[in-house]
Design a protein around this motif. Structure first.
Motif, PDB file in Angstrom:
ATOM      1  N   LEU A 100       0.788  -1.230   0.000  1.00 34.00           N
ATOM      2  CA  LEU A 100       0.000   0.000   0.000  1.00 34.00           C
ATOM      3  C   LEU A 100       0.820   1.281   0.000  1.00 34.00           C
ATOM      4  N   THR A 101       2.056   1.202   0.437  1.00 33.21           N
ATOM      5  CA  THR A 101       2.830   2.425   0.666  1.00 33.21           C
ATOM      6  C   THR A 101       3.863   2.677  -0.427  1.00 33.21           C
ATOM      7  N   LEU A 102       4.296   3.943  -0.490  1.00 33.51           N
ATOM      8  CA  LEU A 102       5.384   4.299  -1.400  1.00 33.51           C
ATOM      9  C   LEU A 102       6.699   3.722  -0.889  1.00 33.51           C
ATOM     10  N   ARG A 103       6.861   3.798   0.427  1.00 28.91           N
ATOM     11  CA  ARG A 103       8.038   3.245   1.088  1.00 28.91           C
ATOM     12  C   ARG A 103       7.748   3.148   2.576  1.00 28.91           C
ATOM     13  N   TRP A 104       8.546   2.343   3.268  1.00 24.22           N
ATOM     14  CA  TRP A 104       8.412   2.226   4.709  1.00 24.22           C
ATOM     15  C   TRP A 104       9.771   1.854   5.284  1.00 24.22           C
ATOM     16  N   GLY A 105       9.911   2.038   6.576  1.00 22.60           N
ATOM     17  CA  GLY A 105      11.191   1.725   7.183  1.00 22.60           C
ATOM     18  C   GLY A 105      11.142   1.768   8.693  1.00 22.60           C
ATOM     19  N   VAL A 106      12.310   1.637   9.287  1.00 19.88           N
ATOM     20  CA  VAL A 106      12.452   1.591  10.742  1.00 19.88           C
ATOM     21  C   VAL A 106      13.585   2.518  11.147  1.00 19.88           C
ATOM     22  N   GLU A 107      13.359   3.309  12.163  1.00 22.90           N
ATOM     23  CA  GLU A 107      14.401   4.136  12.761  1.00 22.90           C
ATOM     24  C   GLU A 107      14.570   3.667  14.195  1.00 22.90           C
ATOM     25  N   GLN A 108      15.794   3.356  14.583  1.00 24.54           N
ATOM     26  CA  GLN A 108      16.064   2.926  15.951  1.00 24.54           C
ATOM     27  C   GLN A 108      16.667   4.072  16.735  1.00 24.54           C
ATOM     28  N   GLY A 109      16.173   4.236  17.957  1.00 23.92           N
ATOM     29  CA  GLY A 109      16.741   5.197  18.884  1.00 23.92           C
ATOM     30  C   GLY A 109      17.327   4.431  20.050  1.00 23.92           C
ATOM     31  N   PRO A 110      17.904   5.126  21.022  1.00 24.24           N
ATOM     32  CA  PRO A 110      18.515   4.436  22.159  1.00 24.24           C
ATOM     33  C   PRO A 110      17.504   3.675  23.011  1.00 24.24           C
ATOM     34  N   GLY A 111      16.285   4.139  23.095  1.00 22.37           N
ATOM     35  CA  GLY A 111      15.291   3.457  23.920  1.00 22.37           C
ATOM     36  C   GLY A 111      13.962   3.279  23.225  1.00 22.37           C
ATOM     37  N   SER A 112      13.981   3.306  21.891  1.00 21.96           N
ATOM     38  CA  SER A 112      12.732   3.177  21.142  1.00 21.96           C
ATOM     39  C   SER A 112      13.028   2.848  19.689  1.00 21.96           C
ATOM     40  N   LYS A 113      11.971   2.533  18.978  1.00 23.34           N
ATOM     41  CA  LYS A 113      12.057   2.411  17.526  1.00 23.34           C
ATOM     42  C   LYS A 113      10.799   3.033  16.944  1.00 23.34           C
ATOM     43  N   THR A 114      10.923   3.518  15.746  1.00 24.62           N
ATOM     44  CA  THR A 114       9.788   4.073  15.015  1.00 24.62           C
ATOM     45  C   THR A 114       9.667   3.331  13.700  1.00 24.62           C
ATOM     46  N   VAL A 115       8.508   2.733  13.484  1.00 30.27           N
ATOM     47  CA  VAL A 115       8.202   2.130  12.190  1.00 30.27           C
ATOM     48  C   VAL A 115       7.351   3.164  11.462  1.00 30.27           C
ATOM     49  N   TRP A 116       7.760   3.512  10.263  1.00 30.76           N
ATOM     50  CA  TRP A 116       7.075   4.560   9.529  1.00 30.76           C
ATOM     51  C   TRP A 116       6.731   4.082   8.126  1.00 30.76           C
ATOM     52  N   CYS A 117       5.777   4.771   7.521  1.00 24.20           N
ATOM     53  CA  CYS A 117       5.440   4.510   6.127  1.00 24.20           C
ATOM     54  C   CYS A 117       4.947   5.805   5.503  1.00 24.20           C
ATOM     55  N   GLU A 118       5.056   5.871   4.200  1.00 24.76           N
ATOM     56  CA  GLU A 118       4.581   7.028   3.456  1.00 24.76           C
ATOM     57  C   GLU A 118       3.650   6.570   2.353  1.00 24.76           C
ATOM     58  N   LEU A 119       2.534   7.288   2.247  1.00 19.41           N
ATOM     59  CA  LEU A 119       1.555   7.058   1.187  1.00 19.41           C
ATOM     60  C   LEU A 119       1.430   8.351   0.399  1.00 19.41           C
ATOM     61  N   ALA A 120       1.046   8.240  -0.857  1.00 19.94           N
ATOM     62  CA  ALA A 120       0.721   9.444  -1.614  1.00 19.94           C
ATOM     63  C   ALA A 120      -0.486  10.070  -0.932  1.00 19.94           C
ATOM     64  N   THR A 121      -0.481  11.391  -0.784  1.00 21.93           N
ATOM     65  CA  THR A 121      -1.594  12.044  -0.071  1.00 21.93           C
ATOM     66  C   THR A 121      -2.918  11.759  -0.753  1.00 21.93           C
ATOM     67  N   TRP A 122      -2.956  11.686  -2.090  1.00 26.39           N
ATOM     68  CA  TRP A 122      -4.208  11.360  -2.775  1.00 26.39           C
ATOM     69  C   TRP A 122      -4.697   9.971  -2.392  1.00 26.39           C
ATOM     70  N   GLN A 123      -3.801   9.109  -1.974  1.00 30.44           N
ATOM     71  CA  GLN A 123      -4.140   7.740  -1.614  1.00 30.44           C
ATOM     72  C   GLN A 123      -4.687   7.663  -0.194  1.00 30.44           C
ATOM     73  N   SER A 124      -4.382   8.657   0.646  1.00 30.66           N
ATOM     74  CA  SER A 124      -4.761   8.567   2.039  1.00 30.66           C
ATOM     75  C   SER A 124      -5.796   9.605   2.456  1.00 30.66           C
ATOM     76  N   SER A 125      -6.291  10.388   1.518  1.00 28.78           N
ATOM     77  CA  SER A 125      -7.320  11.363   1.874  1.00 28.78           C
ATOM     78  C   SER A 125      -8.444  11.323   0.859  1.00 28.78           C
ATOM     79  N   ARG A 126      -9.532  11.993   1.185  1.00 26.94           N
ATOM     80  CA  ARG A 126     -10.676  11.949   0.296  1.00 26.94           C
ATOM     81  C   ARG A 126     -10.591  12.982  -0.804  1.00 26.94           C
ATOM     82  N   SER A 127      -9.615  13.882  -0.760  1.00 27.99           N
ATOM     83  CA  SER A 127      -9.509  14.879  -1.810  1.00 27.99           C
ATOM     84  C   SER A 127      -9.193  14.199  -3.135  1.00 27.99           C
ATOM     85  N   ALA A 128      -9.773  14.702  -4.188  1.00 29.55           N
ATOM     86  CA  ALA A 128      -9.585  14.097  -5.499  1.00 29.55           C
ATOM     87  C   ALA A 128      -8.171  14.334  -5.986  1.00 29.55           C
TER      88      ALA A 128
END
Length: 158
Positions: A100-128
């Motif tokens: 579903l996404t354009l890309r996704w990945g993982v960022e590690q910090g010293p006490g956490s991780k963030t899993v992220w993804c990016e979608l085209a804005t037209w794909q994730s909102s109702r705007s035409a």
């Protein structure tokens, strides 16, 4: 441009529905792909780290993209994209995210991780979409490889 949304919560199955509802309100209407990605990432936290783990969910729209981030306190439990067998009852969440996404990945910090993804804005909102954008459909694969915006441990996508 709308301000980013930040939600701090405990990861529980019930919280997943609340996050989906908050995303719909933030985007101003239907955003099925974004909601599905958030559901999958939160469900992974519940499944692999346990119920009640504190998480931060962030979403923002910028330069034609919607970026979703889910941060949890375990930098060691990294997501792994795998292929589920036909009779497996789980193991398809990251495959859905990847599709579903354009890309996704993982960022590690010293006490956490963030899993992220990016979608085209037209794909994730109702705007035409404008006429140069492909139609909003989960069957459309957008092929775009942007330059890295920040250092990443791992990045997945097209």
């Amino acid at each position: 441009m709308r301000r980013p949304l930040t939600l701090e919560l405990l990861a529980t199955p019930k919280a997943v529905a609340g996050v989906r509802s908050s995303l719909r309100a933030y985007m101003g209407g239907p955003c099925a792909d974004l909601q599905l990605c958030a559901s999958e990432l939160l469900t992974n936290v519940v499944r692999h780290l346990g119920e009640g783990v504190p998480v931060t969910v962030r979403v923002g729209c910028e330069q034609g993209r919607t970026r979703l981030e889910v941060t949890d306190p375990d930098p060691r439990a990294l997501p792994v994209l795998c292929e589920a067998a036909d009779d497996d009852e789980s193991g398809r969440g990251l495959a859905l995210l990847d599709a579903l996404t354009l890309r996704w990945g993982v960022e590690q910090g010293p006490g956490s991780k963030t899993v992220w993804c990016e979608l085209a804005t037209w794909q994730s909102s109702r705007s035409a979409p404008d006429s140069s954008s492909p139609p909003s459909s989960s069957w459309v694969r957008v092929v775009e490889v942007p330059g890295p915006e920040q250092p990443l441990v791992e990045e997945f996508g097209r």
